[in-house]
Design a protein around this motif. Structure first.
Motif, PDB file in Angstrom:
ATOM      1  N   PHE A 178       0.844  -1.200   0.000  1.00  0.00           N
ATOM      2  CA  PHE A 178       0.000   0.000   0.000  1.00  0.00           C
ATOM      3  C   PHE A 178       0.873   1.242   0.000  1.00  0.00           C
ATOM      4  N   VAL A 179       0.357   2.301  -0.607  1.00  0.00           N
ATOM      5  CA  VAL A 179       1.035   3.591  -0.626  1.00  0.00           C
ATOM      6  C   VAL A 179       0.160   4.541   0.191  1.00  0.00           C
ATOM      7  N   ASP A 180       0.657   4.980   1.329  1.00  0.00           N
ATOM      8  CA  ASP A 180      -0.134   5.846   2.211  1.00  0.00           C
ATOM      9  C   ASP A 180       0.284   7.293   1.940  1.00  0.00           C
ATOM     10  N   ALA A 181      -0.553   8.006   1.188  1.00  0.00           N
ATOM     11  CA  ALA A 181      -0.153   9.314   0.642  1.00  0.00           C
ATOM     12  C   ALA A 181      -0.550  10.496   1.526  1.00  0.00           C
ATOM     13  N   HIS A 182      -1.024  10.236   2.740  1.00  0.00           N
ATOM     14  CA  HIS A 182      -1.354  11.357   3.642  1.00  0.00           C
ATOM     15  C   HIS A 182      -1.220  10.871   5.076  1.00  0.00           C
ATOM     16  N   THR A 183      -0.113  11.233   5.721  1.00  0.00           N
ATOM     17  CA  THR A 183       0.044  10.923   7.144  1.00  0.00           C
ATOM     18  C   THR A 183       0.739  12.082   7.861  1.00  0.00           C
ATOM     19  N   LEU A 186     -12.632  11.252 -11.239  1.00  0.00           N
ATOM     20  CA  LEU A 186     -11.479  11.613 -10.400  1.00  0.00           C
ATOM     21  C   LEU A 186     -10.703  10.363  -9.972  1.00  0.00           C
ATOM     22  N   ALA A 187      -9.392  10.481  -9.960  1.00  0.00           N
ATOM     23  CA  ALA A 187      -8.512   9.351  -9.602  1.00  0.00           C
ATOM     24  C   ALA A 187      -8.323   9.323  -8.086  1.00  0.00           C
ATOM     25  N   ALA A 217       0.200   6.139  -5.523  1.00  0.00           N
ATOM     26  CA  ALA A 217       1.573   6.321  -6.006  1.00  0.00           C
ATOM     27  C   ALA A 217       1.638   7.511  -6.962  1.00  0.00           C
ATOM     28  N   CYS A 218       0.668   7.601  -7.873  1.00  0.00           N
ATOM     29  CA  CYS A 218       0.660   8.728  -8.823  1.00  0.00           C
ATOM     30  C   CYS A 218       0.532  10.053  -8.086  1.00  0.00           C
ATOM     31  N   SER A 219      -0.212  10.076  -6.991  1.00  0.00           N
ATOM     32  CA  SER A 219      -0.404  11.336  -6.260  1.00  0.00           C
ATOM     33  C   SER A 219       0.880  11.777  -5.567  1.00  0.00           C
ATOM     34  N   ARG A 226       3.713  11.355  -7.253  1.00  0.00           N
ATOM     35  CA  ARG A 226       4.582  11.389  -8.434  1.00  0.00           C
ATOM     36  C   ARG A 226       5.543  10.207  -8.441  1.00  0.00           C
ATOM     37  N   LEU A 227       5.064   9.083  -7.921  1.00  0.00           N
ATOM     38  CA  LEU A 227       5.887   7.869  -7.889  1.00  0.00           C
ATOM     39  C   LEU A 227       5.207   6.749  -8.682  1.00  0.00           C
ATOM     40  N   GLY A 228       4.325   7.145  -9.588  1.00  0.00           N
ATOM     41  CA  GLY A 228       3.557   6.145 -10.339  1.00  0.00           C
ATOM     42  C   GLY A 228       4.431   5.247 -11.203  1.00  0.00           C
ATOM     43  N   GLY A 229       5.618   5.688 -11.570  1.00  0.00           N
ATOM     44  CA  GLY A 229       6.501   4.850 -12.383  1.00  0.00           C
ATOM     45  C   GLY A 229       7.388   3.948 -11.543  1.00  0.00           C
ATOM     46  N   GLU A 230       7.302   4.104 -10.229  1.00  0.00           N
ATOM     47  CA  GLU A 230       8.265   3.450  -9.344  1.00  0.00           C
ATOM     48  C   GLU A 230       7.598   2.398  -8.434  1.00  0.00           C
TER      49      GLU A 230
END
Ligand code: NIG
Ligand code: FE
Length: 386
Positions: free
Chosen positions: A50-55, A284-285, A329-331, A333-337
């Motif tokens: 999981f990618v936790d994009a807000h902590t 919306l994504a 991940a895209c949020s 800017r790591l969508g390619g990684e």
């Protein structure tokens, strides 16, 4: 968001910390050599971490006392107005040395790993002075997190009654050095904290310095935070419990990703969850995140967030998985990684102890991770008896 690419009876080959091959077992097995170490997942499913994009995962102390006060009737905003809330954690975090904050951070990082989270964004915002904010950002980076500068989280005690003075300090003295340590800047845009006009000033200056923008928008009131995020081309607008349809359409028009934080609604005992279905209808994504923090959302568990997203916001399990992996991940800017299991990406994956992905949100309050890998190395393995 409902289309997961599932490989039945799949396998992956990891080389130098990256996914080298992903696909049907018989195809991947042809690339196995005598030197390959084999990990048998035992028929369990494997998901991207999981990618936790807000902590807000770096802080000293906790606020279990306020949790009790809220149960007895005080509101989050009342406690904040009386000097508790974010300012209580600021006082505690300012006092603490870097080593103490780092120790606490390591303890919580274990919790994220146990839940199957392998990429973590974390915000500063419990320092609110130049030194204390930079101290937080250094710890965030030492923990390996994606750093967001949140100097505009609250007006600190010494600037009460002089918010303009604090905004000046933030713009003149804090933003430029924070830029060396953080790629994103966030603002708690809320009428009682930083109203839209001040939020705009801070975020415009941040954009000028090259920060990507994230905004805490419309959490407790519809103050136009989402429209501001759209106007400024923010990467994300987060919370959105009170955003109206015009605000949602503005986000869609500007390609801003909504980050939904159902853990904060749940923990504050609220019932107004963001309009997730409408957001998906608008194209919306969506992103799901824990908002892990000592006040409104004391959970690091992404599986719990998925359960809330499904039961309270009517996301399907597949949508919830997309929102917490590749969209997240895209949020950052790591969508390619990270965020999906594809050749070339970092080998961040979780062997989940189930054989159908729908079990993840269905069995709620459980941490289903059997083993968690970051860059091909195992960072957590469930004990046999657990
Ligand atoms: O996202 N809303 C502002 N920030 C956090 C709460 C932080 C705290 O209470 O310590 C949030 O909910
Ligand atoms: Fe937050």
């Amino acid at each position: 968001m409902r289309e997961l690419s599932i490989v039945p009876n799949g396998a992956m080959l990891v080389r130098d910390g990256r996914l080298h091959a992903v696909g049907p077992r018989e195809v991947v097995e042809r690339k196995v050599t005598a030197a390959t170490a084999v990990v048998d997942a035992g028929g369990r499913i494997i998901l991207p971490g999981f990618v936790d994009a807000h902590t807000h995962a770096v802080f000293a102390g906790n606020r279990a006392n306020e949790f009790e006060q809220r149960i007895e009737g005080a509101t989050y905003n009342e406690i904040a107005a009386q000097g508790g809330g974010i300012r209580a954690t600021v006082r505690r975090t300012r006092e603490a040395g870097e080593a103490e904050i780092l120790d606490a951070g390591r303890r919580y990082r274990e919790w994220f790993w146990r839940g199957g989270t392998t990429t973590i964004e974390a915000k500063s915002g419990y320092g609110l002075s130049l030194d204390a904010e930079l101290k937080m950002l250094r710890v965030i980076r030492q923990l390996g997190y994606v750093a967001t500068f949140l100097g505009a989280h609250e007006v600190p005690d010494e600037y009460r009654g002089n918010r303009a003075g604090y905004v000046d300090l933030l713009i003149r003295e804090m933003l430029p050095p924070a830029r060396d340590l953080a790629g994103f800047c966030d603002v708690f845009c809320e009428p009682a904290v930083f109203p839209v006009e001040e939020s705009r000033r801070i975020l415009q200056e941040a954009a000028r310095l090259g920060f990507g923008l994230r905004v805490h928008a419309d959490q407790f009131a519809n103050d136009g935070g989402a429209r501001l995020a759209a106007e400024l081309g923010a990467v994300t607008a987060d919370h959105l419990e009170y955003t109206d349809d015009e605000g949602l359409r503005a986000l869609a028009g500007a390609g801003v990703q909504p980050v939904l934080l159902p853990g904060s609604v749940f923990s504050l005992g609220g019932s107004r969850y963001p309009a997730a279905r409408r957001m998906i209808e608008l194209g919306l994504a969506l992103v799901l995140a824990t908002d892990f923090n000592p006040g409104s959302s004391p959970t690091a568990s992404m599986p719990m967030i998925l359960s809330l997203a499904c039961s309270q916001m009517r996301l399907t399990p597949a949508e919830a998985i997309t929102a917490s992996t590749i969209n997240a991940a895209c949020s950052l800017r790591l969508g390619g990684e990270v965020g999906s299991l594809e050749a070339g990406k970092r080998a961040d994956f979780v062997i989940q102890d189930c054989d159908d992905y729908r079990e993840l949100p269905y069995f709620f309050g459980r941490e289903p991770a059997h083993a968690v890998y970051i860059g091909g190395s195992c960072v957590y393995e469930r004990r046999r008896d657990a």
